[in-house]
Design an enzyme around this catalytic site. Structure first.
Site, PDB file in Angstrom:
ATOM      1  N   ASN A   1      63.457 -10.624 -26.521  1.00  0.00           N
ATOM      2  CA  ASN A   1      62.994 -11.086 -25.216  1.00  0.00           C
ATOM      3  C   ASN A   1      61.507 -11.395 -25.284  1.00  0.00           C
ATOM      4  O   ASN A   1      60.666 -10.528 -25.035  1.00  0.00           O
ATOM      5  CB  ASN A   1      63.293 -10.030 -24.153  1.00  0.00           C
ATOM      6  CG  ASN A   1      62.962 -10.517 -22.754  1.00  0.00           C
ATOM      7  OD1 ASN A   1      62.252 -11.506 -22.576  1.00  0.00           O
ATOM      8  ND2 ASN A   1      63.459  -9.817 -21.758  1.00  0.00           N
ATOM      9  N   PHE A   2      61.191 -12.642 -25.587  1.00  0.00           N
ATOM     10  CA  PHE A   2      59.810 -13.103 -25.619  1.00  0.00           C
ATOM     11  C   PHE A   2      59.506 -13.967 -24.398  1.00  0.00           C
ATOM     12  O   PHE A   2      58.619 -14.822 -24.442  1.00  0.00           O
ATOM     13  CB  PHE A   2      59.546 -13.934 -26.884  1.00  0.00           C
ATOM     14  CG  PHE A   2      59.593 -13.152 -28.162  1.00  0.00           C
ATOM     15  CD1 PHE A   2      59.472 -11.773 -28.166  1.00  0.00           C
ATOM     16  CD2 PHE A   2      59.773 -13.797 -29.376  1.00  0.00           C
ATOM     17  CE1 PHE A   2      59.519 -11.058 -29.361  1.00  0.00           C
ATOM     18  CE2 PHE A   2      59.817 -13.088 -30.572  1.00  0.00           C
ATOM     19  CZ  PHE A   2      59.694 -11.716 -30.566  1.00  0.00           C
TER      20      PHE A   2
ATOM     21  N   ASN B   1      63.934 -18.808 -20.672  1.00  0.00           N
ATOM     22  CA  ASN B   1      63.787 -17.637 -19.843  1.00  0.00           C
ATOM     23  C   ASN B   1      63.226 -18.102 -18.502  1.00  0.00           C
ATOM     24  O   ASN B   1      63.040 -19.295 -18.281  1.00  0.00           O
ATOM     25  CB  ASN B   1      62.861 -16.619 -20.511  1.00  0.00           C
ATOM     26  CG  ASN B   1      63.192 -15.191 -20.125  1.00  0.00           C
ATOM     27  OD1 ASN B   1      63.363 -14.867 -18.948  1.00  0.00           O
ATOM     28  ND2 ASN B   1      63.276 -14.309 -21.112  1.00  0.00           N
TER      29      ASN B   1
ATOM     30  N   CYS C   1      78.859 -49.755   2.327  1.00  0.00           N
ATOM     31  CA  CYS C   1      77.594 -49.556   3.040  1.00  0.00           C
ATOM     32  C   CYS C   1      77.849 -49.147   4.493  1.00  0.00           C
ATOM     33  O   CYS C   1      78.663 -49.753   5.197  1.00  0.00           O
ATOM     34  CB  CYS C   1      76.775 -50.836   2.992  1.00  0.00           C
ATOM     35  SG  CYS C   1      75.168 -50.705   3.828  1.00  0.00           S
TER      36      CYS C   1
ATOM     37  N   CYS D   1      60.075 -12.752 -20.653  1.00  0.00           N
ATOM     38  CA  CYS D   1      59.901 -12.165 -19.325  1.00  0.00           C
ATOM     39  C   CYS D   1      58.492 -12.419 -18.820  1.00  0.00           C
ATOM     40  O   CYS D   1      57.514 -11.995 -19.454  1.00  0.00           O
ATOM     41  CB  CYS D   1      60.188 -10.671 -19.376  1.00  0.00           C
ATOM     42  SG  CYS D   1      60.122  -9.890 -17.749  1.00  0.00           S
TER      43      CYS D   1
END
Length: 428
Positions: free
Chosen positions: A134-135, A202, A345, A137
């Site tokens: 986990n690099f 993340n 349309c 948070c």
């Protein structure tokens, strides 16, 4: 029937839908319910050193659409607040009971080799299939040199990844932070450190909204707040771009990617896979709708693959990467113009107003003097094909962009005589 099974950097799973490291994967009870619902794998909520983290109340906030659907989700919760021993015991038990499902353990520790050397054998002993670093948070615990404090420094990413490869035989997945200028740099660093794969994105640093009566941001923790991690459907475009950047970078090409960010249905998953992801991780959608959504995801992906003749995910994995390039390599001689279907349309005039006020004044508003009926037509000579009218039109398919043959060959900006620096004749 299409085969959804995967082998992601040596980790096998019956389908590519994994729950991301987050509150839904915090304990055995949740993970077992997820597996019973049909998820192919989980990334167990981030473990750290004891004593465990302490969380606050409250923890979440959101951005809503017109019908109160959540389009953006903010989270200030930290890593697991349960003991390391309890988490490791539960991981062991769940893996024994569900051997065919992928269990990856997320880890976040100080930037000290011994801390990683101590925990990795314990994780490996659980029978887990891999680890995710986990690099990413973006809130809480930076004083310990963890989370995005590591992910924002490529040298740290490479160093810690190398430590982990040294101290474990498990596949190492590096989870990258989007809170950085160039996502390719930490991805390259992860690969240089020996990473078996990367996962991204993340959460994004955010403050979702304020209580203007109390003058405090949400979530309100006793009259104060802080920035948190932003996720949900709103972050999907950011995530897709970053996945594509890594997939098409010559230095990281071929590095397995686990796609994360705003995935809530089979189409979202297919888009990530087409841009190079080998599996996808889901969090917000499961938190809002429960674990059973995976059934719709699997069924939808299988049906779409069958309709296209894709037997396995490998048949279309990365197929869109080659069509993703730098702006300077786009064809300057390609031309498209808008076409309005008069049958569809509803005469609301939104396309006309948008084009007249903020674009290229390329739509005629024709009024029948006898009936007052308005008709909208495109001035093909002035239309630059910007797509604004198509986007503002409330009727899907009423306005389409039609390619117009120019008779001119491919020419990119590096070759364009209008470019004062067109010196190198590059091709895509």
């Amino acid at each position: 029937m299409a085969d959804l099974s995967i082998n992601f950097c040596g980790i096998k799973a019956p389908n590519p839908f994994w729950l991301a490291s987050a509150p839904p994967t915090d304990k055995a009870y949740n993970v077992i319910r997820a597996f019973e619902a049909g998820w192919g794998g989980v990334v167990w909520k981030t473990l750290g050193e004891d004593p465990p983290a302490v969380n606050v109340s409250s923890r979440y906030s959101a951005i809503y659409g017109k019908n109160r659907e959540v389009i953006g989700f903010n989270n200030i919760e930290l890593i697991t607040d349960r003991s390391l021993e309890l988490n490791l015991r539960e991981i062991t038990e769940v893996k024994k009971a569900w051997p065919d499902r992928a269990i990856v353990v997320s880890l976040m520790l100080p930037c000290e080799e011994q801390a990683w050397a101590d925990i990795l054998p314990k994780v490996e002993a659980t029978g887990a299939d891999g680890i995710e670093l986990n690099f990413g948070c973006p809130h809480g615990m930076p004083e310990r040199g963890m989370g995005s404090a590591v992910g924002q420094v490529p040298e740290y990413v490479e160093q810690v990844t190398a430590w982990c490869k040294k101290h474990t035989r498990l596949p190492v997945i590096v989870k990258l932070t989007p809170n950085i200028t160039d996502i390719r740099r930490p991805a390259r660093a992860a690969k240089a450190g020996g990473a078996d794969a990367v996962s991204l994105i993340n959460t994004i640093n955010s403050i979702t909204s304020l209580d203007l009566d109390r003058m405090v941001a949400y979530p309100n923790v006793g009259g104060a707040s802080t920035h948190g991690g932003y996720c949900g459907p709103a972050v999907k475009p950011v995530a897709l771009n970053m996945v594509a950047e890594i997939a098409r970078d010559p230095e990281t090409h071929g590095l397995p990617i686990s796609g994360i960010g705003g995935i809530g249905n089979w189409r979202d998953a297919a888009e990530f896979i087409a841009l190079g992801a080998g599996c996808v991780q889901v969090c917000t959608a499961a938190m809002l709708h429960g674990f059973r959504i995976v059934q719709e995801m699997k069924d939808g992906l299988e049906r779409w693959m069958d309709s296209k003749g894709y037997k396995t995910l490998d048949d279309f994995m990365g197929k869109a990467v080659g069509n993703t390039t730098d702006w300077k390599f786009l064809n300057m001689n390609y031309k498209s113009v808008a076409h309005i279907s008069q049958d569809d349309c509803i005469k609301c005039g939104r396309c006309y107003v948008a084009c007249e006020d903020t674009s290229h004044q390329s739509i005629f508003q024709l009024v029948d003097e006898a009936t007052g009926t308005r008709t909208y037509k495109v001035n093909d000579d002035e239309c630059v094909g910007c797509n604004l009218c198509e986007i503002t039109c409330p009727v899907q398919g009423c306005i389409t962009m039609v390619a117009v043959p120019t008779g001119k060959p491919y020419m990119n900006w590096t070759q364009d005589p209008r470019n004062p620096r067109a010196e190198i004749k590059e091709t895509a």
